[in-house]
Every structure is written in structure tokens, then in C-alpha cells.
Design an enzyme around this catalytic site. Structure first.
Site, mmCIF file in Angstrom:
data_model
loop_
_atom_site.group_PDB
_atom_site.id
_atom_site.type_symbol
_atom_site.label_atom_id
_atom_site.label_comp_id
_atom_site.label_asym_id
_atom_site.label_seq_id
_atom_site.Cartn_x
_atom_site.Cartn_y
_atom_site.Cartn_z
ATOM 1 C CE1 TYR A 153 -3.504 -2.760 0.701
ATOM 2 C CE2 TYR A 153 -1.928 -3.502 2.343
ATOM 3 C CZ TYR A 153 -3.044 -3.725 1.579
ATOM 4 O OH TYR A 153 -3.703 -4.909 1.695
ATOM 5 C CE1 TYR B 243 -7.426 -7.178 2.848
ATOM 6 C CE2 TYR B 243 -6.445 -8.899 4.199
ATOM 7 C CZ TYR B 243 -6.389 -8.062 3.110
ATOM 8 O OH TYR B 243 -5.319 -8.118 2.263
ATOM 9 C CG ASP C 292 -9.631 -15.887 5.857
ATOM 10 O OD1 ASP C 292 -8.599 -16.364 6.347
ATOM 11 O OD2 ASP C 292 -9.651 -14.853 5.156
ATOM 12 C CE LYS D 76 -2.501 -12.442 8.014
ATOM 13 N NZ LYS D 76 -1.602 -11.400 7.532
#
Ligand code: PMP
Length: 471
Positions: A39, A167, A268, A297
Site C-alpha cells: 500500500y 478482510y 478464513d 500466515k
């Protein structure tokens, strides 16, 4: 004080013999000129700090400074940096088989890891699909759900429902199930599929459950089940959408409703998996097995990139028994042996550690250590769940001002939006936690003073850096 397997001691950086190293000045120049960060923009300079090495819960910068890490590199390094056990396992594996295509070939590291994952995850998840990152694991899960309904002769069931403020990743598919307001949909609206969203559950994790949380979900399932392939949720903790903790009862009820309406449930667990919330998987708080589960992750303890999408036999059998008879996905680095080895070593290390005690210990230390932040005028809310601590401010942070203050304080915290949050390595000691939470308090105090905000919170808009980080 327990410190894992003595992994948090400082280890000298490895000596590289195969080439000369760039100087810090060269790194800085190349970085500014050529490298995208998450970002980021080449035209607005926000500080980027060059890391020389990292070990245990410390990050060493080229300028000689050492930072106490509060982020676990976005949920991943649960044993700290360079855990010897995982590093050695990967080095050994590299001498035997670093990579091999997974089409038509298999290998022991993938078989061993698969056996571990099937055993550890909620019972009934029997098939494992490996990919490279969390976003891809979510794309894979969505494709599994859609192919499943196609195989069952119901191709109209092709949309996915997600929770508001959720998200799930940055790929085109995963982005479509991120919150439609904060999730970049406006930028890519002609490209991403228009999915369905239902209200974010409001009942707090530890409080009473309000059945009204289910009203919108139920109504949307009632009206749209004929076009819905699956509901995707981040169980218990909505991460990058706002670090929101909600009641497990919502998950249990959502599972039942999904069954009633013939909609699959995708969990998720990319952020929550492997102990972070106090259970090995957050679905365990609700005692459910989802139809599909995504892991990523910290799957490899933060040493390699790897993700996995698990599903039930019913889903796999249905997909495989109908045309085209195969599941249509196959990444080049699928089941990479080094990554699988890292993941197996990570799981061994986790299970051989007192991880549940550590999460409880960290939860207590974060709760007491962050309590002082509640007194600050700039702070709206402080919340802790498992090894996750969140200080929510009234206003979005000004990153160019705030980030260097954390570094000056000697701690590594990467805020986004209004959130200053931390999810340290499970091996962090109580003394280090006290330093971390005191550091957060000190920095927020100095930050408020710098912005002249102490007396009048919420009145002067802070120059907004909207997100770093949907991470
Ligand atoms: N799902 C969740 C819940 C996440 O937190 C993330 C990562 N922030 C992802 C998916 C995407 O994972 P990755 O960044 O590895 O693509």
C-alpha cells in the site's frame, strides 16, 4: 521465564559468502527508486527502515538500533525470528529437495504436513490444497465452493456472501469478499464480482450473545440462497477490517443456518489459525467444522510463504465425480518442499511448547499493560483477545508522524487506520511485554502532544493515511 526453546537469544547475522552485500545507502537508494512496499506510493515518502537481521523478538536496523517487535510480521513469526529448529529443518531439506513440480509428483514433506493438518484441524477436513499465499488460499476456497455447486447441477449458486468489515486478501477474487466500503471495491468495481454482504456481528466475544446479530444473515440467506455458493467468515476476529472481536455463538448459528439453506461455510483462519485466539483454530470456540478452511500466515512460523485450503470429503468427492472431474487450480510452487518442511517444523515447535499458557500469559500482560492507554483522550477503546492487543484511537493515525515515534521508542508497531495493535510472538517474555505496552503508552502520549490533541479529542481531523495495511 520460559522463552520457547531458547530461541529469543540474539544470534549474529549469517555471513554471506556468495556475493558482497549492498551498503545501507545503496539499499535506501534502490528501495526509494524501484521497490513497491505494501500500500505504498513512490511520490509520497513514508519512512521505510532497513532491517539488517532479526532474532527472537528483536529486529536490528542497519543504523544499529534494535526494535522490540510487537507485530510478529503480520501474525506470522509466532516463535520469534529465525527459530533455529525451523531454520535447521529447512536447511536440511534444501540439501535434498528444494522444489519439485506437484503435477504428477509428490514428496514426503507434503505428505507429512498433510497428515499433521488433517489431524489438527477440526474433524472432517480431510483434503488439503496448497498454495502460495492467504489471498490465493481464499480464491481457491471460493473456486471450490463454486465448482461444488456446479458439480451438483446448481450453477446459479455462484456468489459468495461475506461479513461487513471483513478482510480476506488482495487478489481480485479475495478482494470481492472484503468489506465493500473499506475494501477498495470503488477502485476495481468493473473488475471484481459483486458479492453479497451481511451485517457484522456486534455481540462481544466475552459478553452475552444477542440473537439479533443473526437477523440480517438469516434474511439474506432466505432471499439469496439460490444464488449463494458459500458464506465466508473470519471466525471470532475480523482482522484488517477493524480488529473486531465477536461472539462464537454467531459462528455456531451461522453454521446451522448455512446447513439449513444449503450454503457452504468457509472459515478464513489465515490470521486466527495456530493458537492466536487461545484455541488452535478459532472455529473451536464455536465447536464447528466449516466446509472449507483457509490457513496461511503463521503456517510456516513466518519462515516461508505457504497457504492451505482444506475441505471435507463431501466437497472433494462431489467436485471430482462431475465434469470436468478435477479441481481447476494448480500453482507452480504448489506444495513446495521447503515450505512444507518449515510448516511441519513450525507445528512441532508450537505443539511442544506451552502455547496455551503463553497465550493466557500474553492476554493478561496485554490487558494490564494497555489499561493505562484508556486514560488517554486520543483513545476510544482498548481490547484484548488471546495474544492480540488493540488500542483504537478516535481518529485515523498520521503515519509519517506516528511511525518514527515507535522506532525512536525502540518498539516495532505498525498501525493502520485508527488502530494501534499488536500480536507479539508467543515466546515474548513478561518483561518484554511490559516494555512493549509501556512503549505504546509513551508513544501515544508523545503523539497526542505533537498533534496538540490532548485536551480536545476528536475535534481536529488528523491528516489521514487511510490504511497501510489490510494486513
Ligand atoms: N485472510 C485474512 C483473514 C488475512 O488477515 C489475510 C492477510 N492479511 C489474508 C486473508 C490474505 O493473506 P495474504 O496477505 O497472505 O495474501
Amino acid at each position: 521465564m520460559y522463552n520457547g526453546l531458547h530461541l529469543s537469544f540474539w544470534e549474529p547475522p549469517a555471513i554471506t559468502t556468495y556475493r558482497t552485500r549492498l551498503t545501507p545507502e545503496q539499499i535506501d537508494h534502490i528501495d526509494k527508486t524501484h521497490i513497491w512496499h505494501p500500500y505504498s506510493s513512490f511520490s509520497q515518502s513514508t519512512p521505510v527502515f532497513a532491517v539488517e537481521s532479526a532474532s527472537g523478538v528483536y529486529i536490528k536496523l542497519y543504523n544499529g538500533q534494535t526494535l522490540l517487535d510487537g507485530m510478529s510480521s503480520w501474525w506470522s513469526t509466532i516463535h520469534g525470528y529465525n527459530p533455529t529448529y525451523i531454520t535447521q529443518a529447512v536447511c536440511e531439506q534444501a540439501q535434498n529437495l528444494s522444489h519439485i513440480m506437484f503435477g504428477g509428483l509428490t514428496h514426503e514433506p507434503a505428505a507429512y504436513l498433510t497428515q499433521q493438518l488433517v489431524k489438527l484441524t477440526p474433524s472432517g477436513l480431510e483434503k488439503v490444497f496448497y498454495s502460495d499465499s492467504g489471498s490465493v488460499a481464499v480464491d481457491v476456497a471460493m473456486k471450490m465452493a463454486i465448482q461444488y455447486w456446479q458439480a451438483k447441477g446448481q450453477p446459479a449458486k455462484s456468489r459468495i456472501m461475506a461479513l461487513a468489515k471483513g478482510y480476506h486478501g488482495d487478489s481480485i477474487g479475495a478482494m470481492s469478499v472484503c468489506d465493500p466500503v473499506t475494501g477498495m471495491h470503488h477502485l476495481f468495481k468493473d473488475t471484481i464480482k459483486q458479492q453479497l454482504f451481511c451485517a457484522q456481528p456486534q455481540s462481544p466475544f466475552n459478553g452475552p450473545f444477542n440473537p439479533a446479530d443473526l437477523t440480517d444473515l438469516k434474511a439474506k440467506l432466505e432471499h439469496h440462497h439460490h444464488e449463494l455458493a458459500a458464506l465466508i467468515i473470519e471466525p471470532v476476529v475480523q482482522g484488517a477490517g477493524g480488529m473486531h472481536f465477536y461472539h462464537p455463538q454467531f459462528i455456531a448459528q451461522a453454521k446451522t443456518l448455512c446447513e439449513d439453506y444449503n450454503v457452504l461455510l468457509i472459515a478464513d483462519e489465515i490470521a486466527t489459525g495456530f493458537g492466536r485466539t487461545g484455541k488452535l483454530f478459532a472455529c473451536e470456540h464455536a465447536a464447528i467444522t466449516p466446509d472449507i478452511m483457509c490457513l496461511g500466515k503463521t503456517l510456516t512460523g513466518g519462515t516461508m510463504t505457504l497457504a492451505a485450503t482444506l475441505c471435507t470429503n463431501a466437497i472433494a468427492d462431489t467436485i471430482c465425480q462431475a465434469s470436468p472431474g478435477v479441481f481447476m487450480h494448480g500453482p507452480t510452487y504448489m506444495g513446495n518442499p521447503l515450505a512444507c518442511t518449515a510448516a511441519s517444523a513450525n507445528i512441532d515447535l508450537l505443539l511442544s511448547s506451552p502455547w496455551e499458557d503463553n497465550i493466557t500469559r500474553i492476554e493478561h500482560a496485554l490487558t494490564s499493560g494497555l489499561a493505562a492507554c484508556k486514560q488517554l483522550n486520543s483513545v476510544n477503546n482498548v481490547r484484548v483477545l488471546g495474544a492480540i492487543g488493540v488500542v483504537e484511537l478516535h481518529d485515523p493515525v498520521d503515519m509519517p508522524t506516528l511511525q518514527p515515534l515507535f522506532v525512536e521508542e525502540g518498539i516495532w508497531i505498525r498501525p493502520f487506520g485508527k488502530l494501534v495493535y499488536m500480536m507479539p510472538a508467543y515466546t515474548i517474555t513478561n518483561t518484554q511485554l511490559a516494555t512493549l505496552t509501556q512503549g505504546v503508552y509513551n508513544v501515544l502520549t508523545r503523539y497526542a502532544a505533537r498533534l496538540g490533541h490532548q485536551a480536545t479529542p476528536n475535534q481536529t481531523p488528523i491528516n489521514q493515511a487511510p490504511f497501510d495495511a489490510h494486513e
